[in-house]
Design an enzyme around this catalytic site. Structure first.
Site, short mmCIF file in Angstrom:
data_model
loop_
_atom_site.label_atom_id
_atom_site.label_comp_id
_atom_site.label_asym_id
_atom_site.label_seq_id
_atom_site.Cartn_x
_atom_site.Cartn_y
_atom_site.Cartn_z
N HIS A 168 46.53 48.89 78.89
CA HIS A 168 46.20 49.00 80.57
C HIS A 168 46.78 47.72 82.20
CE1 HIS A 168 42.50 51.87 80.51
NE2 HIS A 168 44.16 52.06 79.79
N LYS B 141 34.64 63.55 79.30
CA LYS B 141 34.86 62.21 80.83
C LYS B 141 35.65 62.69 81.56
CE LYS B 141 36.00 57.07 79.97
NZ LYS B 141 35.79 56.10 79.32
N HIS C 83 43.50 47.49 74.40
CA HIS C 83 43.75 49.12 75.12
C HIS C 83 43.81 48.50 76.72
CE1 HIS C 83 43.69 53.22 75.02
NE2 HIS C 83 43.24 52.86 76.29
N LYS D 60 37.15 59.52 66.95
CA LYS D 60 36.63 59.13 68.74
C LYS D 60 34.70 59.93 68.91
CE LYS D 60 36.81 59.87 73.37
NZ LYS D 60 37.18 60.02 74.48
N HIS E 92 52.02 54.94 78.96
CA HIS E 92 51.04 54.83 78.76
C HIS E 92 50.59 54.32 77.14
CE1 HIS E 92 46.11 53.91 79.03
NE2 HIS E 92 46.31 54.44 77.51
N GLU F 143 47.88 55.44 69.92
CA GLU F 143 46.37 55.39 70.27
C GLU F 143 45.75 55.84 68.20
OE1 GLU F 143 44.46 55.55 73.32
OE2 GLU F 143 43.56 55.59 71.21
N ARG G 256 32.05 52.48 73.43
CA ARG G 256 33.47 52.99 73.58
C ARG G 256 34.35 51.99 73.17
NH1 ARG G 256 34.67 58.86 76.74
NH2 ARG G 256 31.76 59.57 75.69
N ARG H 29 28.76 73.68 91.32
CA ARG H 29 27.12 72.94 90.84
C ARG H 29 27.96 72.80 89.56
NH1 ARG H 29 24.34 74.80 94.89
NH2 ARG H 29 24.28 73.11 96.72
N ASN I 214 38.64 49.97 71.87
CA ASN I 214 39.11 49.07 72.34
C ASN I 214 40.72 48.47 72.05
OD1 ASN I 214 40.32 46.90 74.52
ND2 ASN I 214 39.00 48.40 76.09
N GLU J 176 28.66 55.86 77.86
CA GLU J 176 29.04 54.63 77.42
C GLU J 176 28.02 53.30 78.30
OE1 GLU J 176 33.21 54.90 79.43
OE2 GLU J 176 33.66 55.24 78.25
N1 LIG Z 1 39.00 61.77 79.49
C1 LIG Z 1 39.51 60.52 78.78
O1 LIG Z 1 38.68 60.16 77.97
C2 LIG Z 1 40.44 59.90 78.84
C3 LIG Z 1 40.85 59.20 77.29
C4 LIG Z 1 42.25 59.06 77.75
C5 LIG Z 1 43.21 59.04 78.04
N2 LIG Z 1 43.43 60.25 79.07
C6 LIG Z 1 43.84 59.88 80.90
O2 LIG Z 1 44.79 60.93 80.18
C7 LIG Z 1 45.90 60.97 81.10
C8 LIG Z 1 47.10 60.89 80.56
O3 LIG Z 1 47.32 61.80 79.19
P1 LIG Z 1 48.78 62.47 78.64
O4 LIG Z 1 49.09 60.82 77.69
O5 LIG Z 1 48.39 63.61 77.47
O6 LIG Z 1 49.12 62.55 80.11
P2 LIG Z 1 50.01 63.92 80.91
O7 LIG Z 1 48.51 64.99 81.37
O8 LIG Z 1 50.19 63.61 82.00
O9 LIG Z 1 50.55 64.48 79.97
C9 LIG Z 1 52.17 63.73 79.91
C10 LIG Z 1 53.80 64.40 80.32
O10 LIG Z 1 53.81 65.70 79.32
C11 LIG Z 1 53.72 66.76 79.28
N3 LIG Z 1 53.19 67.95 78.68
C12 LIG Z 1 51.95 67.72 78.71
N4 LIG Z 1 51.77 68.92 76.82
C13 LIG Z 1 53.31 68.88 76.87
C14 LIG Z 1 53.72 69.81 75.76
N5 LIG Z 1 52.55 70.27 75.33
N6 LIG Z 1 54.78 69.90 76.08
C15 LIG Z 1 55.89 69.89 77.21
N7 LIG Z 1 55.66 68.96 77.90
C16 LIG Z 1 54.09 68.91 77.74
C17 LIG Z 1 53.27 66.70 81.28
O11 LIG Z 1 53.54 67.90 81.93
C18 LIG Z 1 53.19 65.10 81.36
O12 LIG Z 1 54.32 65.81 82.30
C19 LIG Z 1 45.68 59.88 81.51
O13 LIG Z 1 45.57 59.83 83.15
C20 LIG Z 1 44.30 59.07 81.23
O14 LIG Z 1 43.77 58.44 82.66
C21 LIG Z 1 41.62 60.42 80.13
#
Ligand SMILES: NC(=O)c1ccc[n+]([C@@H]2O[C@H](COP(=O)([O-])OP(=O)(O)OC[C@H]3O[C@@H](n4cnc5c(N)ncnc54)[C@H](O)[C@@H]3O)[C@@H](O)[C@H]2O)c1
Length: 312
Positions: A253, A148, A249, A227, A266, A190, A242, A126, A246, A237
């Site tokens: 998507h 989030k 953004h 942020k 992305h 970003e 937030r 929990r 945008n 939110e």
């Molecule tokens: N929670 C939130 O507020 C929020 C905000 C924005 C995005 N997100 C989420 O984040 C995700 C995208 O995150 P991301 O772009 O970091 O993608 P990711 O976590 O998939 O990382 C991208 C790739 O890089 C690799 N990688 C990560 N760090 C590395 C490093 N230091 N060296 C080598 N390889 C590395 C990973 O294994 C992966 O293959 C999505 O699921 C999105 O929905 C969440």
């Protein structure tokens, strides 16, 4: 960079304040920092199959030396790991490891690992603390901050989840050195978006970062501050604040989905969404064409690969 040269951004939520530390060689400080906040706890690192082999050892060593254990759970790299099936698998591995409510989840990776491990922490017994160790630009400037967490279903992205604030975020810019070039560059979408909306002074720093990574700690910290300000003003939110961040953004998507997931990264899709938002801002909101062009040039030159060209 010594600790005194790290940048600290406080996320001043009244019920759960925490710090985001941005700097170099922070992974090796994980153990002492977590031990100070959670004496007598046991840690488990959740990471992915790319990041674990690169950065898992230094974190595990640091945790072990601080008496916090060194268990590592590794999920496959990629968005598919943001699933209920993977959540259950990680939780069950934690149960089998004997981790109880005095456990801290250490999320080591990009946004995928951060969202998944944060969600695991939100529901395990929990709710147990989570410490975020983001290793991509997106996760350092965005996803690791704000609480989030969640996973995807076949019906859509991020539909299941919980708000679960981290207890600490250590954004070690040294980890960015192992990111593949395309993943490193897309993260700047970003940052450029934040600069366009909130902190135009950051544009010069962005230009410098392209040739000198020495400015990364300051640049990342300025983005985290943006942020953090939004998170504190509108944690869950409910006020829609937030949406202030945008700016194209959502269009991004739509472009990402229309191109087919995996075709565009992305940040690349977000860059194209920003392009649309910039054009709308010129025609509808009085943004000068020169300012719009200055933002677009940075996106086109840096965040987008040379194979993607947009004609006027
Ligand atoms: N929670 C939130 O507020 C929020 C905000 C924005 C995005 N997100 C989420 O984040 C995700 C995208 O995150 P991301 O772009 O970091 O993608 P990711 O976590 O998939 O990382 C991208 C790739 O890089 C690799 N990688 C990560 N760090 C590395 C490093 N230091 N060296 C080598 N390889 C590395 C990973 O294994 C992966 O293959 C999505 O699921 C999105 O929905 C969440």
């Amino acid at each position: 960079m010594s600790e005194s040269e790290s940048h600290i951004v406080s996320v001043n939520l009244s019920h759960a304040p925490y710090q985001v530390v941005v700097g170099r060689n922070l992974l090796r400080e994980t153990g002492p920092r977590v031990a100070q906040a959670f004496p007598g706890y046991r840690c488990v690192i959740v990471t992915d199959s790319n990041v674990g082999p690169l950065h898992g050892k230094v974190v595990a060593n640091s945790l072990r030396e601080a008496g916090l254990g060194d268990d590592i759970i590794t999920v496959p790299a990629g968005e598919a790991s943001k699933s209920m099936a993977c959540t259950e698998e990680v939780c069950r591995q934690m149960i089998r490891l004997g981790l109880d409510r005095k456990s801290v989840v250490i999320a080591l990776g990009g946004g995928v690992v951060g969202d998944l491990a944060g969600f695991v922490a939100a529901i395990y017994y929990r709710g147990v603390p989570v410490v975020q160790l983001p290793t991509t630009i997106v996760s350092q400037v965005d996803s690791a901050v704000g609480g989030k967490t969640g996973v995807n279903t076949a019906e859509g992205k991020n539909l299941l989840g919980a708000f679960h604030q981290p207890s600490l975020v250590l954004a070690d810019v040294e980890t960015l050195a192992t990111l593949p070039d395309r993943e490193y560059r897309e993260g700047f979408a970003e940052i450029i978006k934040h600069a366009a909306i909130r902190d135009a002074g950051m544009m010069a720093l962005i230009d410098t970062a392209r040739v000198d990574r020495g400015v990364l700690p300051e640049l990342i910290a300025r983005n985290v501050a943006i942020k953090a300000g939004i998170v504190v003003a509108d944690e869950k939110e409910t006020l829609g604040l937030r949406a202030l961040l945008n700016f194209g953004h959502t269009i991004g998507h739509a472009i990402e989905s229309a191109a087919g997931y995996g075709v565009l990264l992305h940040g690349e899709a977000i860059s194209l969404g920003l392009r649309a938002a910039l054009q709308l801002s010129v025609t509808k909101a009085g943004l000068s064409p020169e300012d719009a062009e200055a933002v677009w040039q940075r996106l086109a030159d840096f965040a987008l690969p040379s194979t993607i060209r947009v004609t006027p």
